[in-house]
Design a protein around this motif. Structure first.
Motif, PDB file in Angstrom:
ATOM      1  N   TRP A 220       1.084   2.789  -1.867  1.00  0.00           N
ATOM      2  CA  TRP A 220       2.229   1.886  -2.012  1.00  0.00           C
ATOM      3  C   TRP A 220       3.526   2.659  -2.213  1.00  0.00           C
ATOM      4  O   TRP A 220       4.573   2.297  -1.682  1.00  0.00           O
ATOM      5  CB  TRP A 220       2.007   0.911  -3.163  1.00  0.00           C
ATOM      6  CG  TRP A 220       3.276   0.197  -3.527  1.00  0.00           C
ATOM      7  CD1 TRP A 220       3.957   0.249  -4.694  1.00  0.00           C
ATOM      8  CD2 TRP A 220       4.039  -0.671  -2.681  1.00  0.00           C
ATOM      9  NE1 TRP A 220       5.096  -0.505  -4.631  1.00  0.00           N
ATOM     10  CE2 TRP A 220       5.167  -1.083  -3.405  1.00  0.00           C
ATOM     11  CE3 TRP A 220       3.867  -1.123  -1.366  1.00  0.00           C
ATOM     12  CZ2 TRP A 220       6.126  -1.942  -2.876  1.00  0.00           C
ATOM     13  CZ3 TRP A 220       4.839  -1.978  -0.832  1.00  0.00           C
ATOM     14  CH2 TRP A 220       5.943  -2.379  -1.588  1.00  0.00           C
ATOM     15  N   ALA A 221       3.492   3.748  -2.981  1.00  0.00           N
ATOM     16  CA  ALA A 221       4.701   4.534  -3.203  1.00  0.00           C
ATOM     17  C   ALA A 221       5.235   5.087  -1.884  1.00  0.00           C
ATOM     18  O   ALA A 221       6.446   5.083  -1.636  1.00  0.00           O
ATOM     19  CB  ALA A 221       4.407   5.671  -4.186  1.00  0.00           C
ATOM     20  N   ARG A 222       4.318   5.566  -1.009  1.00  0.00           N
ATOM     21  CA  ARG A 222       4.756   6.057   0.301  1.00  0.00           C
ATOM     22  C   ARG A 222       5.333   4.926   1.139  1.00  0.00           C
ATOM     23  O   ARG A 222       6.357   5.092   1.816  1.00  0.00           O
ATOM     24  CB  ARG A 222       3.587   6.709   1.040  1.00  0.00           C
ATOM     25  CG  ARG A 222       3.065   7.980   0.413  1.00  0.00           C
ATOM     26  CD  ARG A 222       2.165   8.749   1.383  1.00  0.00           C
ATOM     27  NE  ARG A 222       1.048   7.946   1.851  1.00  0.00           N
ATOM     28  CZ  ARG A 222      -0.118   7.848   1.232  1.00  0.00           C
ATOM     29  NH1 ARG A 222      -0.316   8.489   0.085  1.00  0.00           N
ATOM     30  NH2 ARG A 222      -1.093   7.117   1.744  1.00  0.00           N
ATOM     31  N   PHE A 223       4.668   3.776   1.106  1.00  0.00           N
ATOM     32  CA  PHE A 223       5.145   2.645   1.893  1.00  0.00           C
ATOM     33  C   PHE A 223       6.496   2.174   1.389  1.00  0.00           C
ATOM     34  O   PHE A 223       7.380   1.836   2.173  1.00  0.00           O
ATOM     35  CB  PHE A 223       4.126   1.508   1.839  1.00  0.00           C
ATOM     36  CG  PHE A 223       3.058   1.602   2.884  1.00  0.00           C
ATOM     37  CD1 PHE A 223       2.448   2.809   3.181  1.00  0.00           C
ATOM     38  CD2 PHE A 223       2.644   0.485   3.586  1.00  0.00           C
ATOM     39  CE1 PHE A 223       1.462   2.914   4.145  1.00  0.00           C
ATOM     40  CE2 PHE A 223       1.666   0.557   4.562  1.00  0.00           C
ATOM     41  CZ  PHE A 223       1.068   1.775   4.840  1.00  0.00           C
ATOM     42  N   ARG A 224       6.663   2.122   0.082  1.00  0.00           N
ATOM     43  CA  ARG A 224       7.939   1.671  -0.473  1.00  0.00           C
ATOM     44  C   ARG A 224       9.075   2.571  -0.002  1.00  0.00           C
ATOM     45  O   ARG A 224      10.134   2.100   0.416  1.00  0.00           O
ATOM     46  CB  ARG A 224       7.879   1.654  -1.997  1.00  0.00           C
ATOM     47  CG  ARG A 224       9.210   1.283  -2.645  1.00  0.00           C
ATOM     48  CD  ARG A 224       9.145   1.360  -4.163  1.00  0.00           C
ATOM     49  NE  ARG A 224      10.466   1.103  -4.701  1.00  0.00           N
ATOM     50  CZ  ARG A 224      11.391   2.031  -4.869  1.00  0.00           C
ATOM     51  NH1 ARG A 224      11.125   3.281  -4.535  1.00  0.00           N
ATOM     52  NH2 ARG A 224      12.568   1.713  -5.368  1.00  0.00           N
ATOM     53  N   SER A 225       8.858   3.877  -0.042  1.00  0.00           N
ATOM     54  CA  SER A 225       9.888   4.810   0.430  1.00  0.00           C
ATOM     55  C   SER A 225      10.198   4.573   1.897  1.00  0.00           C
ATOM     56  O   SER A 225      11.361   4.562   2.316  1.00  0.00           O
ATOM     57  CB  SER A 225       9.418   6.255   0.208  1.00  0.00           C
ATOM     58  OG  SER A 225       9.245   6.519  -1.169  1.00  0.00           O
ATOM     59  N   GLY A 226       9.149   4.387   2.695  1.00  0.00           N
ATOM     60  CA  GLY A 226       9.362   4.147   4.121  1.00  0.00           C
ATOM     61  C   GLY A 226      10.079   2.839   4.397  1.00  0.00           C
ATOM     62  O   GLY A 226      10.933   2.764   5.286  1.00  0.00           O
ATOM     63  N   LEU A 227       9.766   1.797   3.628  1.00  0.00           N
ATOM     64  CA  LEU A 227      10.424   0.502   3.825  1.00  0.00           C
ATOM     65  C   LEU A 227      11.908   0.591   3.496  1.00  0.00           C
ATOM     66  O   LEU A 227      12.738  -0.050   4.159  1.00  0.00           O
ATOM     67  CB  LEU A 227       9.746  -0.557   2.963  1.00  0.00           C
ATOM     68  CG  LEU A 227       8.331  -0.962   3.403  1.00  0.00           C
ATOM     69  CD1 LEU A 227       7.665  -1.828   2.336  1.00  0.00           C
ATOM     70  CD2 LEU A 227       8.361  -1.690   4.740  1.00  0.00           C
ATOM     71  N   LEU A 228      12.259   1.370   2.490  1.00  0.00           N
ATOM     72  CA  LEU A 228      13.673   1.547   2.165  1.00  0.00           C
ATOM     73  C   LEU A 228      14.395   2.255   3.307  1.00  0.00           C
ATOM     74  O   LEU A 228      15.509   1.891   3.667  1.00  0.00           O
ATOM     75  CB  LEU A 228      13.818   2.335   0.871  1.00  0.00           C
ATOM     76  CG  LEU A 228      13.288   1.651  -0.396  1.00  0.00           C
ATOM     77  CD1 LEU A 228      13.468   2.562  -1.604  1.00  0.00           C
ATOM     78  CD2 LEU A 228      13.991   0.313  -0.631  1.00  0.00           C
TER      79      LEU A 228
END
Length: 267
Positions: A177-185
């Motif tokens: 989730w942390a990787r996805f959150r960074s990518g979504l930003l």
């Protein structure tokens, strides 16, 4: 005839009886009534009406019956865990949408375990599975658990740009989730939204991950990694909703995304 808050389908003949029925049906909808009721408008020129007079003679009885909207769940990724999960909601009166980019995962003999459920199953094969988001009903709850992290990311990105969906769930660890959150930003989702706050799951006491892990089931068996029979596929950690600086159309897969996620292999 079907009546919603802002549209109608079919007709019972028009005129005052129909308009009276539509007005009353919408009143029932707005009050969340669940019991049926009858209307009996007269069809003579001496009947008191609000929407015009009719001289056919006699009267007509109209049954107004509130109907519950059937919920819908879309599972993106029907691998060993996704299929195990699908067996839970299909036991209920809902629309189930299994979606996968791999045609063999949607073979009839493989999905036969869903045939004895109460739910209606709508199978979607698409090499670009996020395009199916536009075909599911409003309010559909989306669960993302494909075989490929890049595919998961593309679906999450697209789902968060849709205004008609219900909840969005993602399988995986806190690190994923942390990787996805960074990518979504990076992809344009608003960093000022509280729901992108990495500490938000601590305040809410939950995060989106396989619910089986929270119950100490352990192991990599599909039944252990899929949610329990309660029907809660994932705990309720909100995902960021899009407030895009530069709105754009849904993109087809390219060599890489803006955030650096690799392109996906499709059949």
């Amino acid at each position: 005839m079907v009546v919603s808050s802002d549209a109608t389908w079919g007709s019972i003949g028009g005129g005052n009886p129909e308009e009276t029925a539509v007005v009353r049906a919408r009143a029932l909808l707005s009050s969340h009534a669940s019991d049926p009721e009858q209307l009996t408008p007269g069809l003579t020129d001496k009947t008191r009406t609000e929407h015009g007079r009719q001289c056919c003679g006699g009267e007509v009885t109209v049954l107004l019956e509130p109907l519950a909207v059937v919920p819908a769940v879309a599972i993106f990724g029907v691998g060993h865990v996704g299929l195990e999960l699908a067996r839970i909601p299909v036991r209920h009166d809902l629309d189930l949408h299994p979606v996968d980019s791999r045609r063999d995962q949607l073979a009839g003999e493989r999905l036969a375990c869903l045939d004895d459920g109460q739910g209606a199953v709508h199978v979607h094969h698409s090499p670009v599975p996020e395009v199916v988001l536009g075909a599911v009903p409003a309010g559909t709850h989306v669960l993302v658990m494909t075989h490929d992290h890049a595919e998961d990311f593309a679906i999450c990105d697209a789902a968060l740009r849709c205004g008609h969906l219900g909840s969005v769930g993602l399988i995986g660890s806190a690190a994923k989730w942390a990787r996805f959150r960074s990518g979504l930003l990076v992809e344009g989702h608003d960093p000022g939204d509280d729901r992108t706050d990495p500490q938000s799951h601590r305040r809410s006491g939950a995060r989106r991950q396989g619910a089986g892990h929270d119950r100490g089931l352990g192991g990599r068996r599909p039944a252990a990694r899929s949610p329990p029979p309660s029907g809660r596929a994932y705990e309720d950690r909100p995902l960021p909703r899009p407030r895009l600086r530069h709105p754009r159309r849904l993109r087809l897969p390219a060599t890489t995304t803006t955030s650096g996620w690799p392109s996906r292999t499709t059949d």
